[in-house]
Design a protein around this motif. Sequence first.
Motif, PDB file in Angstrom:
ATOM      1  N   THR A 141      41.798  44.761  43.109  1.00 28.69           N
ATOM      2  CA  THR A 141      39.836  45.338  44.445  1.00 28.69           C
ATOM      3  C   THR A 141      39.791  44.123  45.029  1.00 28.69           C
ATOM      4  OG1 THR A 141      38.854  43.708  42.282  1.00 28.69           O
ATOM      5  CG2 THR A 141      39.121  46.620  42.077  1.00 28.69           C
ATOM      6  N   LEU A 142      40.746  43.112  44.804  1.00 26.91           N
ATOM      7  CA  LEU A 142      40.735  41.761  46.341  1.00 26.91           C
ATOM      8  C   LEU A 142      41.475  42.777  47.224  1.00 26.91           C
ATOM      9  CD1 LEU A 142      39.802  39.052  47.238  1.00 26.91           C
ATOM     10  CD2 LEU A 142      42.187  38.009  45.618  1.00 26.91           C
ATOM     11  N   ILE A 143      42.512  43.411  46.635  1.00 29.33           N
ATOM     12  CA  ILE A 143      43.495  43.882  48.293  1.00 29.33           C
ATOM     13  C   ILE A 143      42.633  44.398  48.717  1.00 29.33           C
ATOM     14  CG2 ILE A 143      45.716  44.535  48.793  1.00 29.33           C
ATOM     15  CD1 ILE A 143      46.869  42.836  45.977  1.00 29.33           C
ATOM     16  N   GLY A 144      42.280  45.414  47.876  1.00 30.07           N
ATOM     17  CA  GLY A 144      42.134  47.152  48.701  1.00 30.07           C
ATOM     18  C   GLY A 144      40.830  46.898  49.026  1.00 30.07           C
ATOM     19  N   GLY A 145      40.269  45.770  48.688  1.00 31.12           N
ATOM     20  CA  GLY A 145      38.810  45.867  49.643  1.00 31.12           C
ATOM     21  C   GLY A 145      38.998  45.139  51.140  1.00 31.12           C
ATOM     22  N   PHE A 146      40.835  44.946  51.569  1.00 30.63           N
ATOM     23  CA  PHE A 146      41.212  44.657  52.517  1.00 30.63           C
ATOM     24  C   PHE A 146      40.671  46.483  53.904  1.00 30.63           C
ATOM     25  CE2 PHE A 146      41.280  40.625  51.383  1.00 30.63           C
ATOM     26  CZ  PHE A 146      40.778  39.692  52.638  1.00 30.63           C
ATOM     27  N   GLY A 265      34.431  37.888  48.731  1.00 32.69           N
ATOM     28  CA  GLY A 265      34.602  36.328  48.211  1.00 32.69           C
ATOM     29  C   GLY A 265      34.203  36.471  46.719  1.00 32.69           C
ATOM     30  N   ALA A 266      33.185  37.339  46.397  1.00 34.69           N
ATOM     31  CA  ALA A 266      32.849  37.745  45.002  1.00 34.69           C
ATOM     32  C   ALA A 266      33.801  38.062  44.104  1.00 34.69           C
ATOM     33  CB  ALA A 266      31.826  38.461  44.990  1.00 34.69           C
ATOM     34  N   ARG A 267      35.048  38.775  44.614  1.00 37.01           N
ATOM     35  CA  ARG A 267      36.174  39.318  44.111  1.00 37.01           C
ATOM     36  C   ARG A 267      36.953  38.357  43.927  1.00 37.01           C
ATOM     37  NH1 ARG A 267      36.873  44.990  47.232  1.00 37.01           N
ATOM     38  NH2 ARG A 267      34.837  45.997  46.558  1.00 37.01           N
ATOM     39  N   LEU A 268      36.898  37.581  44.876  1.00 41.52           N
ATOM     40  CA  LEU A 268      38.647  36.356  44.037  1.00 41.52           C
ATOM     41  C   LEU A 268      37.632  35.541  43.504  1.00 41.52           C
ATOM     42  CD1 LEU A 268      39.876  34.659  45.620  1.00 41.52           C
ATOM     43  CD2 LEU A 268      39.016  33.634  47.430  1.00 41.52           C
ATOM     44  N   ILE A 269      35.602  35.427  43.785  1.00 41.34           N
ATOM     45  CA  ILE A 269      35.313  33.859  42.309  1.00 41.34           C
ATOM     46  C   ILE A 269      35.959  34.623  41.228  1.00 41.34           C
ATOM     47  CG2 ILE A 269      33.883  33.051  41.165  1.00 41.34           C
ATOM     48  CD1 ILE A 269      32.806  33.388  44.372  1.00 41.34           C
ATOM     49  N   GLU A 270      35.505  35.878  41.305  1.00 44.78           N
ATOM     50  CA  GLU A 270      35.574  36.730  39.501  1.00 44.78           C
ATOM     51  C   GLU A 270      37.436  36.852  39.475  1.00 44.78           C
ATOM     52  OE1 GLU A 270      35.974  39.719  36.083  1.00 44.78           O
ATOM     53  OE2 GLU A 270      34.144  38.102  37.280  1.00 44.78           O
ATOM     54  N   MET A 271      38.708  36.711  40.132  1.00 40.29           N
ATOM     55  CA  MET A 271      39.886  36.566  39.745  1.00 40.29           C
ATOM     56  C   MET A 271      40.002  35.122  38.912  1.00 40.29           C
ATOM     57  SD  MET A 271      43.399  37.543  42.529  1.00 40.29           S
ATOM     58  CE  MET A 271      43.040  35.977  43.394  1.00 40.29           C
ATOM     59  N   GLY A 311      26.051  41.993  48.942  1.00 36.92           N
ATOM     60  CA  GLY A 311      27.468  41.834  49.259  1.00 36.92           C
ATOM     61  C   GLY A 311      27.978  41.728  48.163  1.00 36.92           C
ATOM     62  N   MET A 312      27.604  40.448  47.694  1.00 40.45           N
ATOM     63  CA  MET A 312      28.495  39.510  46.276  1.00 40.45           C
ATOM     64  C   MET A 312      28.030  41.063  44.960  1.00 40.45           C
ATOM     65  SD  MET A 312      27.061  35.482  46.611  1.00 40.45           S
ATOM     66  CE  MET A 312      28.572  35.384  44.817  1.00 40.45           C
ATOM     67  N   GLY A 313      26.891  41.221  45.078  1.00 40.88           N
ATOM     68  CA  GLY A 313      26.702  42.507  44.242  1.00 40.88           C
ATOM     69  C   GLY A 313      27.998  43.934  44.548  1.00 40.88           C
ATOM     70  N   LEU A 314      28.147  44.611  45.714  1.00 47.74           N
ATOM     71  CA  LEU A 314      28.689  45.576  46.006  1.00 47.74           C
ATOM     72  C   LEU A 314      30.050  44.515  44.939  1.00 47.74           C
ATOM     73  CD1 LEU A 314      29.199  48.304  47.336  1.00 47.74           C
ATOM     74  CD2 LEU A 314      29.511  46.947  49.532  1.00 47.74           C
ATOM     75  N   GLY A 315      31.046  44.111  45.920  1.00 49.95           N
ATOM     76  CA  GLY A 315      32.271  43.585  45.791  1.00 49.95           C
ATOM     77  C   GLY A 315      32.448  43.259  44.043  1.00 49.95           C
ATOM     78  N   LEU A 316      31.996  42.851  42.612  1.00 46.45           N
ATOM     79  CA  LEU A 316      31.826  42.873  41.571  1.00 46.45           C
ATOM     80  C   LEU A 316      31.276  44.261  41.071  1.00 46.45           C
ATOM     81  CD1 LEU A 316      29.455  39.583  41.153  1.00 46.45           C
ATOM     82  CD2 LEU A 316      32.491  40.134  40.968  1.00 46.45           C
ATOM     83  N   TRP A 317      30.552  45.159  41.759  1.00 47.06           N
ATOM     84  CA  TRP A 317      31.056  46.022  41.590  1.00 47.06           C
ATOM     85  C   TRP A 317      32.079  47.120  40.744  1.00 47.06           C
ATOM     86  CZ3 TRP A 317      28.755  49.069  37.839  1.00 47.06           C
ATOM     87  CH2 TRP A 317      29.115  50.588  37.670  1.00 47.06           C
ATOM     88  N   THR A 318      32.930  46.782  42.079  1.00 47.33           N
ATOM     89  CA  THR A 318      33.805  47.937  42.588  1.00 47.33           C
ATOM     90  C   THR A 318      34.999  47.463  40.874  1.00 47.33           C
ATOM     91  OG1 THR A 318      33.802  47.779  44.586  1.00 47.33           O
ATOM     92  CG2 THR A 318      36.317  47.824  43.742  1.00 47.33           C
ATOM     93  N   ILE A 319      34.812  46.305  40.900  1.00 51.74           N
ATOM     94  CA  ILE A 319      35.724  45.597  39.107  1.00 51.74           C
ATOM     95  C   ILE A 319      34.572  45.885  37.972  1.00 51.74           C
ATOM     96  CG2 ILE A 319      35.995  43.189  38.285  1.00 51.74           C
ATOM     97  CD1 ILE A 319      36.058  41.891  40.997  1.00 51.74           C
ATOM     98  N   ALA A 320      33.165  46.020  38.129  1.00 50.93           N
ATOM     99  CA  ALA A 320      33.050  46.471  36.678  1.00 50.93           C
ATOM    100  C   ALA A 320      33.589  47.443  36.989  1.00 50.93           C
ATOM    101  CB  ALA A 320      31.762  46.171  36.870  1.00 50.93           C
ATOM    102  N   ARG A 321      33.392  48.841  37.780  1.00 53.10           N
ATOM    103  CA  ARG A 321      33.804  49.770  37.521  1.00 53.10           C
ATOM    104  C   ARG A 321      34.618  50.180  36.488  1.00 53.10           C
ATOM    105  NH1 ARG A 321      34.080  52.360  43.198  1.00 53.10           N
ATOM    106  NH2 ARG A 321      35.933  54.622  42.395  1.00 53.10           N
ATOM    107  N   GLY A 322      35.865  49.319  37.295  1.00 55.47           N
ATOM    108  CA  GLY A 322      36.876  50.010  36.479  1.00 55.47           C
ATOM    109  C   GLY A 322      37.478  48.996  34.928  1.00 55.47           C
ATOM    110  N   THR A 323      36.743  47.804  35.239  1.00 56.78           N
ATOM    111  CA  THR A 323      36.955  47.164  33.661  1.00 56.78           C
ATOM    112  C   THR A 323      35.856  47.477  32.712  1.00 56.78           C
ATOM    113  OG1 THR A 323      35.440  45.157  35.165  1.00 56.78           O
ATOM    114  CG2 THR A 323      37.681  44.605  35.644  1.00 56.78           C
TER     115      THR A 323
END
Length: 392
Positions: A141-146, A265-271, A311-323
Amino acid sequence: MTAATPDYRLLAALLGVVQILTWGSSFYLLAILAPPIVQDTGWSAFAVTGGISIALATSALMAGTVGREINRRGGRLVLCAGVGVMILGLVALALAPSLPVYILAWVVIGAAMAATLYEAAFSMLSQVFGGEARRAITSLTLIGGFSATICWPLSALLVEAIGWRGTCAAYAGLHLLVTLPICRFGLPQPAVKTPETAEATDDTDDTAPIPWRDPRLLAVAIAGVCLVFIFSAMAMHLPSLLMAQGHTLAQAAALGAVIGPSQVGARLIEMLGGGRHSPVTTMVVSTLCVAAGLLSLSLSAPAALCLITYGMGLGLWTIARGTVPLGLFGPKPYAATMARLALPVLTVSALAPLVGLGMLPALGPTGTLLALTAIACVPLALSLFLWRQRPR
């Protein structure tokens, strides 16, 4: 799992390239191509932009079939087939002589989206890494976000150089020369349970989707439906909402631009967190950020801070929907369960732009923000329910 499990970083990087090009040539395509298509063909803007809604609806209808095929044949084969179908759809789009053919091309692209975008990629990672797929999903999700960051400027350059039809053909060529070889030769083929093997080992199908009567599945589905509606409405109305608070159009555009970096940024922190917390905790933080960002924006707090939080919430949701489904239900029913969850979410994605058009005129700027905040409270409450249900 394969005998030799690949490096999750390499596999996430390869799938990340696939995601950037497939999202960029489908979901994000009309953001750049719609105006030149309307100007060149004379078709109505509503009909042209409706192509993506038709594609999303088709993707929703195809989700169940794709999930079953991933279980039967493995993610690599399904992704290869999906890329092949997307090539056909883009070629049909490039050659479309009439509006009906244009719409049919989007139906084909929608079928390809079901087999190539995040749900299919997440399911493949689950097949390869099992319960340890979370790191790979987060990296992907971090890469795909670009995707929009890369493909919007690329599409603009291509349109300027070779027109909208040439741009569609160029994306078809990129898929043929880059995406398809990555899927065929760069991705592993996970071991899958054939019908004969399943019958020989047991009579139960442990890859069947989690039933709707499971309250945890309903909670994830309703949360996803609410959030995708919010994201669609905000994408449509954000400049108008900000201008209603006294910002100029240029300021609104600049403020909206902080959402993308906040997601990454939020996805990077999660990673970097390395999976030290439950995926449901990620969902709680995600939904809290979305609700807090919207509420603070409706109360006229500093817009930049509100949109960074959102935006941080949006970024983290992309991860949450998969995990979250992986953490709650395990890897075996994952592909079919993700397909089941995709149906309502993609259906709302297709309908949300049409519903969202009436929100701002009917409710006004403040009323729209408060309505979206109220909707955001639903996934927040559901995430707290799931947090209490999470495996210990």
